[in-house]
Design an enzyme around this catalytic site. Structure first.
Site, PDB file in Angstrom:
ATOM      1  N   SER A  56      39.757 -26.403   2.901  1.00  0.00           N
ATOM      2  CA  SER A  56      39.789 -25.237   2.120  1.00  0.00           C
ATOM      3  C   SER A  56      39.218 -24.515   3.116  1.00  0.00           C
ATOM      4  O   SER A  56      38.798 -24.613   4.019  1.00  0.00           O
ATOM      5  CB  SER A  56      38.498 -25.094   0.704  1.00  0.00           C
ATOM      6  OG  SER A  56      38.216 -23.718   0.437  1.00  0.00           O
ATOM      7  N   ILE A  58      38.149 -21.050   5.417  1.00  0.00           N
ATOM      8  CA  ILE A  58      38.490 -21.219   6.866  1.00  0.00           C
ATOM      9  C   ILE A  58      38.780 -22.307   7.968  1.00  0.00           C
ATOM     10  O   ILE A  58      39.169 -22.156   8.500  1.00  0.00           O
ATOM     11  CB  ILE A  58      37.110 -20.109   7.347  1.00  0.00           C
ATOM     12  CG1 ILE A  58      36.564 -19.094   6.540  1.00  0.00           C
ATOM     13  CG2 ILE A  58      37.198 -20.527   9.198  1.00  0.00           C
ATOM     14  CD1 ILE A  58      35.374 -18.684   7.064  1.00  0.00           C
ATOM     15  N   SER A 188      26.843 -16.995  10.425  1.00  0.00           N
ATOM     16  CA  SER A 188      27.919 -16.376   9.394  1.00  0.00           C
ATOM     17  C   SER A 188      27.036 -15.034   9.597  1.00  0.00           C
ATOM     18  O   SER A 188      25.692 -15.044  10.220  1.00  0.00           O
ATOM     19  CB  SER A 188      26.897 -16.505   7.866  1.00  0.00           C
ATOM     20  OG  SER A 188      27.267 -15.055   6.755  1.00  0.00           O
ATOM     21  N   TYR A 214      20.505 -20.302   2.127  1.00  0.00           N
ATOM     22  CA  TYR A 214      22.182 -19.740   3.365  1.00  0.00           C
ATOM     23  C   TYR A 214      21.915 -19.667   4.613  1.00  0.00           C
ATOM     24  O   TYR A 214      21.835 -19.712   5.538  1.00  0.00           O
ATOM     25  CB  TYR A 214      22.845 -19.148   2.264  1.00  0.00           C
ATOM     26  CG  TYR A 214      24.794 -19.437   3.280  1.00  0.00           C
ATOM     27  CD1 TYR A 214      25.283 -20.268   3.516  1.00  0.00           C
ATOM     28  CD2 TYR A 214      24.220 -17.972   3.883  1.00  0.00           C
ATOM     29  CE1 TYR A 214      26.335 -20.126   3.736  1.00  0.00           C
ATOM     30  CE2 TYR A 214      26.127 -17.479   4.349  1.00  0.00           C
ATOM     31  CZ  TYR A 214      26.209 -18.965   4.331  1.00  0.00           C
ATOM     32  OH  TYR A 214      27.843 -17.947   4.627  1.00  0.00           O
ATOM     33  N   LYS A 218      21.772 -20.922   8.602  1.00  0.00           N
ATOM     34  CA  LYS A 218      23.209 -20.453   9.465  1.00  0.00           C
ATOM     35  C   LYS A 218      22.040 -19.930  10.500  1.00  0.00           C
ATOM     36  O   LYS A 218      22.552 -20.003  11.722  1.00  0.00           O
ATOM     37  CB  LYS A 218      23.571 -18.861   8.460  1.00  0.00           C
ATOM     38  CG  LYS A 218      23.966 -19.299   7.309  1.00  0.00           C
ATOM     39  CD  LYS A 218      25.233 -20.491   7.871  1.00  0.00           C
ATOM     40  CE  LYS A 218      26.761 -20.900   7.023  1.00  0.00           C
ATOM     41  NZ  LYS A 218      27.097 -22.002   7.687  1.00  0.00           N
ATOM     42  N   THR A 249      37.692 -16.360   0.629  1.00  0.00           N
ATOM     43  CA  THR A 249      38.310 -17.980   0.432  1.00  0.00           C
ATOM     44  C   THR A 249      37.334 -18.683  -0.613  1.00  0.00           C
ATOM     45  O   THR A 249      36.668 -17.623  -1.452  1.00  0.00           O
ATOM     46  CB  THR A 249      37.369 -18.561   1.707  1.00  0.00           C
ATOM     47  OG1 THR A 249      35.153 -18.701   0.888  1.00  0.00           O
ATOM     48  CG2 THR A 249      37.632 -18.076   2.665  1.00  0.00           C
TER      49      THR A 249
HETATM   50  N1  LIG Z   1      34.090 -16.792   3.800  1.00  0.00           N
HETATM   51  C1  LIG Z   1      33.444 -16.036   4.227  1.00  0.00           C
HETATM   52  O1  LIG Z   1      33.550 -14.934   4.133  1.00  0.00           O
HETATM   53  C2  LIG Z   1      31.857 -16.742   5.193  1.00  0.00           C
HETATM   54  C3  LIG Z   1      31.620 -15.338   5.912  1.00  0.00           C
HETATM   55  C4  LIG Z   1      30.386 -16.360   7.135  1.00  0.00           C
HETATM   56  C5  LIG Z   1      30.639 -17.480   6.954  1.00  0.00           C
HETATM   57  N2  LIG Z   1      31.474 -18.540   6.371  1.00  0.00           N
HETATM   58  C6  LIG Z   1      30.909 -20.308   6.828  1.00  0.00           C
HETATM   59  O2  LIG Z   1      32.717 -20.592   6.696  1.00  0.00           O
HETATM   60  C7  LIG Z   1      32.270 -21.671   6.551  1.00  0.00           C
HETATM   61  C8  LIG Z   1      33.528 -21.757   5.844  1.00  0.00           C
HETATM   62  O3  LIG Z   1      33.558 -21.615   4.664  1.00  0.00           O
HETATM   63  P1  LIG Z   1      34.863 -20.886   3.591  1.00  0.00           P
HETATM   64  O4  LIG Z   1      34.214 -19.057   2.899  1.00  0.00           O
HETATM   65  O5  LIG Z   1      36.144 -21.217   3.973  1.00  0.00           O
HETATM   66  O6  LIG Z   1      34.183 -21.693   2.134  1.00  0.00           O
HETATM   67  P2  LIG Z   1      35.339 -22.936   1.008  1.00  0.00           P
HETATM   68  O7  LIG Z   1      36.865 -22.058   1.126  1.00  0.00           O
HETATM   69  O8  LIG Z   1      34.654 -23.241  -0.317  1.00  0.00           O
HETATM   70  O9  LIG Z   1      35.337 -23.878   2.460  1.00  0.00           O
HETATM   71  C9  LIG Z   1      34.366 -25.228   3.097  1.00  0.00           C
HETATM   72  C10 LIG Z   1      34.591 -26.267   3.284  1.00  0.00           C
HETATM   73  O10 LIG Z   1      33.582 -26.704   3.248  1.00  0.00           O
HETATM   74  C11 LIG Z   1      33.265 -27.919   2.349  1.00  0.00           C
HETATM   75  N3  LIG Z   1      32.341 -28.232   2.534  1.00  0.00           N
HETATM   76  C12 LIG Z   1      31.320 -27.788   1.626  1.00  0.00           C
HETATM   77  N4  LIG Z   1      29.346 -28.468   1.639  1.00  0.00           N
HETATM   78  C13 LIG Z   1      30.519 -29.935   2.344  1.00  0.00           C
HETATM   79  C14 LIG Z   1      29.639 -31.035   2.339  1.00  0.00           C
HETATM   80  N5  LIG Z   1      28.124 -31.137   1.479  1.00  0.00           N
HETATM   81  N6  LIG Z   1      30.004 -31.901   2.115  1.00  0.00           N
HETATM   82  C15 LIG Z   1      31.531 -31.872   2.822  1.00  0.00           C
HETATM   83  N7  LIG Z   1      32.533 -30.921   2.451  1.00  0.00           N
HETATM   84  C16 LIG Z   1      31.261 -29.811   2.247  1.00  0.00           C
HETATM   85  C17 LIG Z   1      34.339 -27.778   1.686  1.00  0.00           C
HETATM   86  O11 LIG Z   1      34.783 -28.674   0.704  1.00  0.00           O
HETATM   87  P3  LIG Z   1      35.233 -28.633  -0.621  1.00  0.00           P
HETATM   88  O12 LIG Z   1      36.275 -27.840  -0.929  1.00  0.00           O
HETATM   89  O13 LIG Z   1      34.746 -30.153  -1.440  1.00  0.00           O
HETATM   90  O14 LIG Z   1      34.418 -27.496  -1.863  1.00  0.00           O
HETATM   91  C18 LIG Z   1      35.359 -26.769   2.355  1.00  0.00           C
HETATM   92  O15 LIG Z   1      36.291 -28.058   3.093  1.00  0.00           O
HETATM   93  C19 LIG Z   1      31.059 -22.069   5.388  1.00  0.00           C
HETATM   94  O16 LIG Z   1      30.093 -22.327   6.677  1.00  0.00           O
HETATM   95  C20 LIG Z   1      30.362 -21.063   5.136  1.00  0.00           C
HETATM   96  O17 LIG Z   1      29.005 -20.043   5.502  1.00  0.00           O
HETATM   97  C21 LIG Z   1      31.904 -18.002   5.669  1.00  0.00           C
END
Ligand SMILES: NC(=O)c1ccc[n+]([C@@H]2O[C@H](COP(=O)([O-])OP(=O)(O)OC[C@H]3O[C@@H](n4cnc5c(N)ncnc54)[C@H](OP(=O)(O)O)[C@@H]3O)[C@@H](O)[C@H]2O)c1
Length: 340
Positions: A56, A58, A188, A214, A218, A249
């Site tokens: 999913s 990023i 993050s 969180y 981070k 996302t």
């Molecule tokens: N979006 C933002 O604005 C943002 C900003 C700063 C940092 N981040 C960081 O970027 C990273 C990716 O986030 P995203 O925004 O792309 O979110 P996302 O679309 O929800 O993707 C998160 C991914 O991590 C997986 N995941 C979560 N918990 C898990 C676990 N316990 N075991 C295995 N896989 C797990 C999810 O699997 P499932 O598909 O099964 O849920 C998904 O594949 C994260 O570390 C997040 O903290 C995001």
């Protein structure tokens, strides 16, 4: 880049960074890409990478982009249907051989089992991307009673890195002519709000604040990435932390729904959020002059956003760092996981 253009690009970058909003939003990446003249990334043929959270957002965008550059990608997810969909998307992106692994990284034995699976299929690893993560509003503990945010963001990357170290070091043994192996940790911008405090890293159920838990995890990821950089430097392995900005996302939609609704038109796409992850793994920052005939020596560590190193603290007085933080965190992770 000409000198006047570099001056303009540098000034615009610093202004955007100081004001936060332009930097973290899609404005920041569009501006930097144009003013800094970002070029195409080098091919990753023959390189093997692993991306956690690749089903999913990023992580999926990063895995797809690296497959498009020619890499063989190990995708890690926890849901079989989302995993299968991600695998076929990554398969269609490039000529490499992607593989899917299912692991709930919040569970204590998952990271070690995952590492064993990967080691059985690949004898080297050129990039290890710790991306899996989530912001959860309610307190949840794993089967051993560890709070899931810290288990997923800190303990699982610790075990995965330790267990996959031989594969990374094998890639590092290729010598200075080859692109060095790299660990990329997706932190993050939220971590700027918290200082590192080991005693407060794992939250309890009483008065649980998911946003704070969180941000602390981070922040710990940034400390961990720097500690790995120090440990792995002699083996030629680089370790970076980065933050992707604000990215539209499924994770943002579930973790911060009101924030997303308010700022949606200015949020980054997953591909924009993944850009610096892919850049760090495929090319990375150079340090100093390129010796004749050699690959540019890489800066081995740092905290990055939009292809540039950033300060990892905005409030150095209230958020001081201690040179012993990395050792203390590694010791804590070892005591919690039994893996050193
Ligand atoms: N979006 C933002 O604005 C943002 C900003 C700063 C940092 N981040 C960081 O970027 C990273 C990716 O986030 P995203 O925004 O792309 O979110 P996302 O679309 O929800 O993707 C998160 C991914 O991590 C997986 N995941 C979560 N918990 C898990 C676990 N316990 N075991 C295995 N896989 C797990 C999810 O699997 P499932 O598909 O099964 O849920 C998904 O594949 C994260 O570390 C997040 O903290 C995001």
């Amino acid at each position: 880049m000409t000198r006047p253009r570099a001056l303009v690009a540098g000034a615009a970058d610093r202004l955007a960074e100081a004001a936060v909003f332009p930097s973290f939003s899609r404005i920041g990446i569009a501006m930097r890409r144009r003013l800094e003249g970002w070029g195409a990334l080098p091919p990753m043929d023959g390189r093997t990478v692993l991306v956690t959270g690749a089903t999913s957002g990023i992580g999926l965008a990063a895995a797809t982009a690296m497959a498009g550059l020619g890499a063989d990608v190990h995708l890690v997810g926890r849901d079989p249907a989302r995993g299968a969909a991600a695998l076929s998307r990554v398969q269609a992106a490039g000529p490499g051989t992607p593989r899917l692994h299912l692991a709930d990284l919040s569970e204590p034995s998952a990271a070690a089992a995952l590492a064993a699976e990967v080691a059985a299929e690949s004898d080297r690893l050129d990039a290890l991307v710790h991306n899996a993560g989530a912001l959860t509003r309610t307190y949840e503990a794993n089967s051993e009673g560890t709070e899931r945010t810290v288990a997923t963001h800190v303990l699982a990357p610790h075990v995965l890195t330790a267990r996959l170290a031989p594969l990374l070091c094998r890639a590092g043994a290729d010598g200075p002519g080859a692109a060095p192996p790299t660990i990329v940790t997706v932190s993050s911008g939220g971590m700027y709000t918290q200082r590192f405090d080991l005693d407060q890293l794992e939250s309890g159920p009483q008065g649980y604040d998911g946003v704070k838990a969180y941000a602390r995890a981070k922040r710990a990821q940034v400390v961990l990435a720097a500690a790995w950089a120090e440990r792995f430097a002699p083996a030629g392995v680089a370790s970076y932390a980065m933050h992707p900005g604000w990215v539209d996302t499924p994770g943002l939609a579930s973790g911060l729904p009101r924030f997303r609704a308010l700022w949606r038109p200015l949020l980054r796409s997953p591909e924009e959020g993944a850009d610096t992850v892919v850049w760090l793994a495929a090319e990375g920052p150079t340090a100093g002059e390129r010796p004749p005939g050699a690959h540019p020596p890489k800066a081995q560590s740092g905290f990055f956003h939009d292809r540039s190193a950033r300060f990892d603290r905005r409030f150095p007085i209230s958020h001081p760092s201690d040179p012993g933080d990395g050792d203390a965190l590694l010791a804590w992770c070892a005591s919690r996981t039994g893996v050193s």
